[in-house]
Design a protein around this motif. Structure first.
Motif, PDB file in Angstrom:
ATOM      1  N   PHE A  17      43.634   3.594 -52.434  1.00 32.38           N
ATOM      2  CA  PHE A  17      43.503   3.094 -53.339  1.00 32.38           C
ATOM      3  C   PHE A  17      43.060   1.398 -53.173  1.00 32.38           C
ATOM      4  N   GLU A  18      44.230   0.911 -52.496  1.00 36.61           N
ATOM      5  CA  GLU A  18      44.181  -0.600 -52.269  1.00 36.61           C
ATOM      6  C   GLU A  18      43.022  -1.017 -51.303  1.00 36.61           C
ATOM      7  N   ILE A  52      39.939  -0.775 -53.689  1.00 40.51           N
ATOM      8  CA  ILE A  52      39.693  -1.951 -54.632  1.00 40.51           C
ATOM      9  C   ILE A  52      39.372  -3.194 -54.179  1.00 40.51           C
ATOM     10  N   ARG A  53      40.192  -3.530 -52.977  1.00 44.36           N
ATOM     11  CA  ARG A  53      39.969  -4.766 -52.136  1.00 44.36           C
ATOM     12  C   ARG A  53      38.840  -4.508 -51.259  1.00 44.36           C
ATOM     13  N   GLU A  91      41.529 -12.683 -57.390  1.00 47.78           N
ATOM     14  CA  GLU A  91      41.698 -12.473 -58.815  1.00 47.78           C
ATOM     15  C   GLU A  91      42.110 -13.901 -59.571  1.00 47.78           C
ATOM     16  N   THR A 141      39.145  -3.518 -60.744  1.00 47.23           N
ATOM     17  CA  THR A 141      40.619  -3.831 -60.965  1.00 47.23           C
ATOM     18  C   THR A 141      41.049  -4.877 -59.993  1.00 47.23           C
ATOM     19  N   LEU A 198      52.198  -6.388 -64.842  1.00 45.91           N
ATOM     20  CA  LEU A 198      50.854  -5.406 -64.586  1.00 45.91           C
ATOM     21  C   LEU A 198      50.034  -5.143 -65.871  1.00 45.91           C
ATOM     22  N   ARG A 249      50.332 -13.113 -59.347  1.00 46.34           N
ATOM     23  CA  ARG A 249      49.582 -12.132 -60.004  1.00 46.34           C
ATOM     24  C   ARG A 249      48.627 -12.448 -60.891  1.00 46.34           C
ATOM     25  N   PHE A 298      45.146 -11.050 -53.555  1.00 47.79           N
ATOM     26  CA  PHE A 298      44.592 -10.946 -54.939  1.00 47.79           C
ATOM     27  C   PHE A 298      44.774 -12.461 -55.589  1.00 47.79           C
ATOM     28  N   THR A 355      47.260  -1.631 -64.072  1.00 47.20           N
ATOM     29  CA  THR A 355      45.919  -2.105 -64.258  1.00 47.20           C
ATOM     30  C   THR A 355      44.738  -1.352 -63.901  1.00 47.20           C
ATOM     31  N   SER A 356      44.874  -0.032 -63.889  1.00 48.36           N
ATOM     32  CA  SER A 356      43.743   0.365 -63.205  1.00 48.36           C
ATOM     33  C   SER A 356      43.023   1.561 -64.163  1.00 48.36           C
TER      34      SER A 356
END
Ligand code: DMJ
Length: 448
Positions: free
Chosen positions: A79-80, A83-84, A401, A425, A266, A337, A397, A210-211
């Motif tokens: 996942f990480e 997304i990143r 973000e 995300t 989150l 965050r 992030f 958040t996803s």
């Protein structure tokens, strides 16, 4: 702030995943295994591009061209990394047109595909990039996969098929979607843990992370199948959304038949999700969801405003006279965050109410005052202490973000208009694909 964060990382942490801004050296966490993949560079390059920091962007691109190599013996979070890295590389490709970003995204995606080799096709949470062996975290309901993670691969994987013509990526995520569509949904919502061997739900826990929900929502909006997300919105509202005695709307956490009156930082992304949903809802619901988004934004702002540092805690309660404040010491931290600022930005785009810029500016001042150190920006351990200690991590992030959403909040709407761009995300913008007009390899014709 972006210059300071980037220049500090450039000077002290270059090539490492993240930066320790106090110790002034590289940093990493278990989501990246033992790899040293320059996560901050990959996560930040699209922000640099959007901000017009051309020299820095070129520097990042050169590092990616010359050093980013995924043939490493490291066990990473699927996942990480999706997304990143895949999100970041695809966004950089679409924005700049530089082929190297696409090439690297595809190389990495190939390394993630073995994670889908499970009895159900629900991917493992972690995969070794070299051996392709996958596994799950022991703490995740006896080795389950996590919905907020495997439900958040969709957008990037559809783009990979769109860009390469290889149907494999699209088929993997469509399989997840089809499987989910057939599963039972207690209270109309999906629990957070699914066992990839048995295909059964693990612990019955509903957490709005958040996803997956915002992702599913976007996907369904753009595939013109609105009923599921609208039903999910109704179920979220019915089972998770509550009003405190003081009149603050919050999203609680449902565990084992009980709603805990606690909201995580989150979950503050949901203000933006409802606002975006309002835009695509049937007319009789649009005003309602925009209002709900505004109420969540207000509550999350209160969680910041009721602290000493004017920065929000990791989680805050609405119980026994408490209103939007953290109780436990281990929930009082702020780790740079983005979710609250993300919601301010969506609310700003949909309402142009100046209070969202005002709130964003308050956050800028607080971050600059309490998180800026000579070696970059650091998280703080207690937002209620006037003398906080630092956690000594500059999260990737923050550049991908938090600073991007702040920049967009003070930019005009024609920079990345939401009609044409959809943010993953991790805040990486990808162009909206109108699947009604495109037939992807391996796909059935779009349903109308
Ligand atoms: C980011 O990696 C992403 O926003 C993810 O969806 C949740 N966690 C961090 C930011 O808080």
């Amino acid at each position: 702030m972006m210059k300071h964060a980037w220049d500090s990382y450039r000077q002290y942490g270059w090539g490492h995943n993240e930066l320790k801004p106090i110790a002034k050296k590289g940093h990493s966490t278990n989501i990246f295994g033992s790899s040293q993949l320059g996560a901050t560079i990959v996560d930040a390059v699209d922000t640099l591009y959007i901000m017009g920091l051309h020299e820095e962007f070129k520097d990042g691109q050169e590092w990616i061209e010359q050093n980013l190599d995924f043939s490493v013996n490291a066990e990473v979070s699927v996942f990480e990394v999706n997304i990143r890295f895949i999100g970041g590389l695809l966004a950089a490709y679409y924005l700049s047109g530089q082929e190297v970003f696409k090439l690297k995204a595809v190389q990495l995606a190939e390394k993630l595909l073995p994670a889908f080799n499970t009895p159900t096709g629900i991917p493992w949470a972690m995969v070794n990039l070299k051996s392709g062996v996958g596994r799950n975290w022991g703490w995740a309901s006896a080795g389950s996969s996590i919905l907020a993670e495997f439900g958040t691969l969709h957008m990037e994987f559809v783009h990979l098929t769109y860009l390469t013509g290889n149907p494999a990526y699209y088929q993997k995520v469509m399989h997840i979607r089809k499987l989910l569509a057939k599963m039972d949904r207690p209270n109309g919502l999906y629990p957070n843990y699914l066992n990839p061997r048995t295909g059964r739900w693990g612990q019955r826990m509903l957490l709005l992370k958040t996803s997956c929900y915002i992702l599913l929502f976007w996907v369904f909006i753009f595939s013109e199948m609105l009923t599921l997300p609208i039903r999910a919105f109704a179920a979220i509202e019915r089972h998770l959304v509550r009003k405190s005695n003081g009149g603050l709307t919050f999203i609680g956490e449902w565990k084992n038949g009980h709603l805990e009156r606690k909201m995580g930082h989150l979950a503050c992304f949901a203000g933006g999700m409802f606002a975006l949903g309002a835009d695509g809802s049937p007319d009789d619901k649009a005003g309602h969801y925009l209002q709900l988004g505004a109420e969540i934004a207000h509550t999350c702002h209160e969680s910041y405003d009721r602290t000493v540092l004017k920065l929000g805690p990791e989680a805050f309660k609405f119980d026994s006279g408490l209103e939007a404040v953290a109780v436990r010491q281990n929930e009082k931290y702020y780790i740079l965050r983005p979710e609250v600022i993300e919601t301010y930005w969506y609310m700003w785009r949909f309402t142009h109410d100046p209070k969202y810029r005002q709130w964003g500016w308050e956050a800028v001042q607080a971050i600059d005052k309490y998180c800026r150190v000579s070696g970059g920006f650091s998280g703080v351990k207690d937002v209620y202490s006037s003398n906080p200690t630092y956690d000594d991590v500059q999260q990737s992030f923050f550049l991908a973000e938090t600073l991007k959403y702040l920049y967009l909040l003070f930019s005009s709407d024609d920079l990345l208009p939401l009609e044409n761009w959809v943010f993953n995300t991790e805040a990486h913008p990808l162009p909206v694909l109108h699947l009604g007009n495109i037939t992807l390899p391996g796909s059935e014709p779009a349903q109308r």
